[in-house]
Scaffold this motif. Sequence first.
Motif, PDB file in Angstrom:
ATOM      1  N   GLU A 143       0.839  -1.206   0.000  1.00 20.38           N
ATOM      2  CA  GLU A 143       0.000   0.000   0.000  1.00 20.38           C
ATOM      3  C   GLU A 143       0.869   1.249   0.000  1.00 20.38           C
ATOM      4  O   GLU A 143       0.619   2.198  -0.762  1.00 20.38           O
ATOM      5  N   ARG A 144       1.925   1.265   0.834  1.00 15.14           N
ATOM      6  CA  ARG A 144       2.818   2.426   0.920  1.00 15.14           C
ATOM      7  C   ARG A 144       3.512   2.687  -0.412  1.00 15.14           C
ATOM      8  O   ARG A 144       3.768   3.836  -0.771  1.00 15.14           O
ATOM      9  N   GLU A 145       3.837   1.607  -1.134  1.00 14.11           N
ATOM     10  CA  GLU A 145       4.623   1.749  -2.362  1.00 14.11           C
ATOM     11  C   GLU A 145       3.769   1.747  -3.622  1.00 14.11           C
ATOM     12  O   GLU A 145       4.301   1.773  -4.735  1.00 14.11           O
ATOM     13  N   GLY A 146       2.442   1.689  -3.453  1.00 10.37           N
ATOM     14  CA  GLY A 146       1.570   1.692  -4.612  1.00 10.37           C
ATOM     15  C   GLY A 146       1.699   0.444  -5.454  1.00 10.37           C
ATOM     16  O   GLY A 146       1.563   0.485  -6.683  1.00 10.37           O
ATOM     17  N   ARG A 147       1.972  -0.676  -4.812  1.00 11.80           N
ATOM     18  CA  ARG A 147       2.123  -1.950  -5.508  1.00 11.80           C
ATOM     19  C   ARG A 147       0.911  -2.833  -5.238  1.00 11.80           C
ATOM     20  O   ARG A 147       0.167  -2.601  -4.283  1.00 11.80           O
ATOM     21  N   PRO A 148       0.728  -3.912  -6.011  1.00  8.81           N
ATOM     22  CA  PRO A 148      -0.366  -4.858  -5.739  1.00  8.81           C
ATOM     23  C   PRO A 148      -0.179  -5.510  -4.367  1.00  8.81           C
ATOM     24  O   PRO A 148       0.956  -5.660  -3.898  1.00  8.81           O
ATOM     25  N   ALA A 149      -1.270  -5.917  -3.745  1.00 10.80           N
ATOM     26  CA  ALA A 149      -1.213  -6.491  -2.399  1.00 10.80           C
ATOM     27  C   ALA A 149      -0.349  -7.738  -2.335  1.00 10.80           C
ATOM     28  O   ALA A 149       0.241  -8.044  -1.290  1.00 10.80           O
ATOM     29  N   ASP A 150      -0.249  -8.478  -3.454  1.00  7.45           N
ATOM     30  CA  ASP A 150       0.540  -9.716  -3.456  1.00  7.45           C
ATOM     31  C   ASP A 150       1.929  -9.524  -4.067  1.00  7.45           C
ATOM     32  O   ASP A 150       2.568 -10.484  -4.494  1.00  7.45           O
ATOM     33  N   ASP A 151       2.412  -8.291  -4.094  1.00  4.12           N
ATOM     34  CA  ASP A 151       3.709  -7.981  -4.690  1.00  4.12           C
ATOM     35  C   ASP A 151       4.815  -8.829  -4.064  1.00  4.12           C
ATOM     36  O   ASP A 151       4.954  -8.893  -2.837  1.00  4.12           O
ATOM     37  N   LEU A 152       5.609  -9.493  -4.897  1.00  4.03           N
ATOM     38  CA  LEU A 152       6.634 -10.416  -4.412  1.00  4.03           C
ATOM     39  C   LEU A 152       7.678  -9.712  -3.557  1.00  4.03           C
ATOM     40  O   LEU A 152       8.080 -10.212  -2.504  1.00  4.03           O
TER      41      LEU A 152
END
Length: 199
Positions: A143-152
């Motif tokens: 969330e902080r980095e604007g990535r998908p929730a399942d980001d590796l």
Amino acid sequence: MTSSLPAGLRERKKAKTRAAIREHAMRLFEDQGYATTTVEQIAEAAEVSPSTFFRYFPTKEDVVLTDDFDPLVIEAIRAQPAGTPPVRALLDGMRAVFDLLTEEAWTAERRRQRLIAAIPELRTRVMQQTAAAIDMLAEVLAEREGRPADDLRCRVIAGAVVGVVLAVAPPANGPSFEPHDLVRVEEALRLVQDNFRLD
């Protein structure tokens, strides 16, 4: 039916009821044993109905296993300044919560952790909750980095931090976390950085 109490008072009343249930449960677990203590006994001691007990805690195990600090830590991580490196955001978020805890709160946490360490089925559940802790931390990092929730990347970072915490203070050894353990976690993460290579 909606309570006629003001929202603030209603929340304080709920918090007081929840704390009473937990306090009586912990006392009964210590006095007569976890396995022999029933939900009905806890409810009676706390002067609530069994159905009220289950509104606050889904199972008897959850009275001990529910970590009240998790939501606070997530909010503290979320509040770290933009651009803070992920591992630093996790550590500083944890420190922001733990540094404000009173000695009374630490005493209650140590009591909770002693029970977990002493009861095999609770230790098993704690280990099962590790995956949930990784999910929780990975999601707030993403969330902080604007990535998908399942980001590796976020999952690996969260998994590394949770793994280091378990290595520094394993649940079977008693109280699983103390204020000074964050320093040891930072030292351990540096060891990971300096010593783990694939070549």
